[in-house]
Design an enzyme around this catalytic site. Structure first.
Site, short mmCIF file in Angstrom:
data_model
loop_
_atom_site.label_atom_id
_atom_site.label_comp_id
_atom_site.label_asym_id
_atom_site.label_seq_id
_atom_site.Cartn_x
_atom_site.Cartn_y
_atom_site.Cartn_z
N GLY A 50 8.76 12.65 -34.48
CA GLY A 50 8.65 11.27 -34.03
C GLY A 50 7.27 10.86 -33.54
O GLY A 50 6.92 9.69 -33.54
N ASP A 109 14.34 9.36 -23.38
CA ASP A 109 15.65 8.74 -23.17
C ASP A 109 16.35 9.50 -22.04
O ASP A 109 16.11 9.22 -20.86
CB ASP A 109 16.42 8.78 -24.49
CG ASP A 109 17.76 8.10 -24.41
OD1 ASP A 109 18.02 7.40 -23.43
OD2 ASP A 109 18.57 8.27 -25.35
N ASP A 165 13.46 7.68 -35.75
CA ASP A 165 14.33 7.74 -36.93
C ASP A 165 15.78 7.37 -36.63
O ASP A 165 16.25 7.46 -35.49
CB ASP A 165 14.35 9.16 -37.49
CG ASP A 165 15.10 10.14 -36.57
OD1 ASP A 165 14.70 10.29 -35.40
OD2 ASP A 165 16.11 10.72 -37.01
N ARG A 171 11.31 6.32 -40.15
CA ARG A 171 10.14 6.66 -39.32
C ARG A 171 8.90 5.92 -39.81
O ARG A 171 7.93 5.76 -39.09
CB ARG A 171 9.85 8.16 -39.38
CG ARG A 171 10.95 9.05 -38.79
CD ARG A 171 10.44 10.49 -38.73
NE ARG A 171 11.49 11.46 -38.51
CZ ARG A 171 11.95 11.83 -37.31
NH1 ARG A 171 11.46 11.29 -36.22
NH2 ARG A 171 12.90 12.74 -37.22
P1 IMP Z 1 15.83 12.76 -24.75
O1 IMP Z 1 15.85 14.25 -24.75
O2 IMP Z 1 17.19 12.15 -24.62
O3 IMP Z 1 14.85 12.17 -23.77
O4 IMP Z 1 15.42 12.29 -26.18
C1 IMP Z 1 14.22 12.53 -26.69
C2 IMP Z 1 14.25 12.43 -28.19
O5 IMP Z 1 15.40 11.74 -28.71
C3 IMP Z 1 13.08 11.63 -28.64
O6 IMP Z 1 11.97 12.44 -28.85
C4 IMP Z 1 13.58 11.00 -29.92
O7 IMP Z 1 13.33 11.88 -30.99
C5 IMP Z 1 15.05 10.87 -29.73
N1 IMP Z 1 15.42 9.48 -29.33
C6 IMP Z 1 15.72 9.02 -28.09
N2 IMP Z 1 15.99 7.70 -28.10
C7 IMP Z 1 15.85 7.30 -29.39
C8 IMP Z 1 15.97 6.02 -30.04
O8 IMP Z 1 16.25 4.96 -29.46
N3 IMP Z 1 15.74 6.02 -31.39
C9 IMP Z 1 15.40 7.14 -32.10
N4 IMP Z 1 15.26 8.36 -31.51
C10 IMP Z 1 15.48 8.43 -30.18
MG MG Z 2 11.08 13.02 -30.60
#
Ligand code: IMP
Ligand code: MG
Length: 189
Positions: A50, A109, A165, A171
């Site tokens: 990403g 996120d 994605d 992407r």
């Molecule tokens: P986390 O571990 O939940 O903070 O998520 C991190 C990863 O989830 C990011 O590096 C993204 O690859 C993916 N991600 C989180 N939110 C989104 C979104 O809204 N769209 C696409 N990918 C996301």
């Molecule tokens: Mg990511």
């Protein structure tokens, strides 16, 4: 601009992303100029896949000595919700001992991915680990983690494009857009 049919609304155009990234790159430069870094060099670690467009945009605006490396950490497994169980699929190739690291991420996120990667780097002897993210979605947070620099804060929506994605696709969209999730159930590529 022509929107992809899965995009409900364009949040940030390529131009807006470029302008904001240049601004943040300058802030980060000013910060690291005041720090005492090993070999006067920062290690930029991009979290693939990403980070790709953002990482490129950032590094070409970053007027500071740096090494580059990448990791693949999976947590989403292609859907729209995090699994909360990050796994390293591809590791960095650089010695991390006493290094000052800036992680370059597309979006935070839940925070599970970054918490995991930060701890992993510190356990491998990194001196400092800081975080730059293109997007921050604070409402999704499950662990206490805040980016040191974030280009944009967004609401709790699933976003696509500029590296982000859905099912490993989209992407390549040259903007960040809100995904029209009502279309996903019957969506055929
Ligand atoms: P986390 O571990 O939940 O903070 O998520 C991190 C990863 O989830 C990011 O590096 C993204 O690859 C993916 N991600 C989180 N939110 C989104 C979104 O809204 N769209 C696409 N990918 C996301
Ligand atoms: Mg990511």
């Amino acid at each position: 601009m022509q929107k992809h049919p899965l995009v409900k609304q364009i949040l940030f155009s390529r131009e807006e992303i470029k302008t904001r990234t240049a601004e943040v790159a300058k802030e980060i430069e000013d910060f690291y100029k005041t720090q005492d870094l090993k070999d006067n060099t920062l290690l930029l670690v991009g979290l693939l896949k990403g980070c790709i467009p953002f990482y490129a945009e950032f590094m070409t605006n970053f007027n500071f000595e740096c090494d580059t490396d990448f990791m693949v950490v999976s947590s989403y497994r292609g859907g729209t919700k995090t699994s909360g169980d990050p796994k390293i699929m591809l590791d960095v190739n650089t010695s991390l001992k006493d290094r000052d690291i800036l992680i370059v991420e597309d979006i935070i996120d839940s925070g599970y991915t970054l918490e995991y990667v930060k701890n992993y780097f510190l356990n491998r002897g990194a001196k400092t680990v800081r975080v730059l993210t293109l997007l921050d979605k604070p409402e999704g947070r499950q662990v206490v983690i805040t980016p040191d620099w974030s280009c944009f804060t967004i609401a709790n929506e699933f976003v696509i494009g500029f590296g982000l994605d859905y099912q490993e696709r989209l992407r390549n969209l040259p903007y960040v857009g809100i995904c029209d999730t009502s279309k996903l159930k019957d969506w055929k590529w």
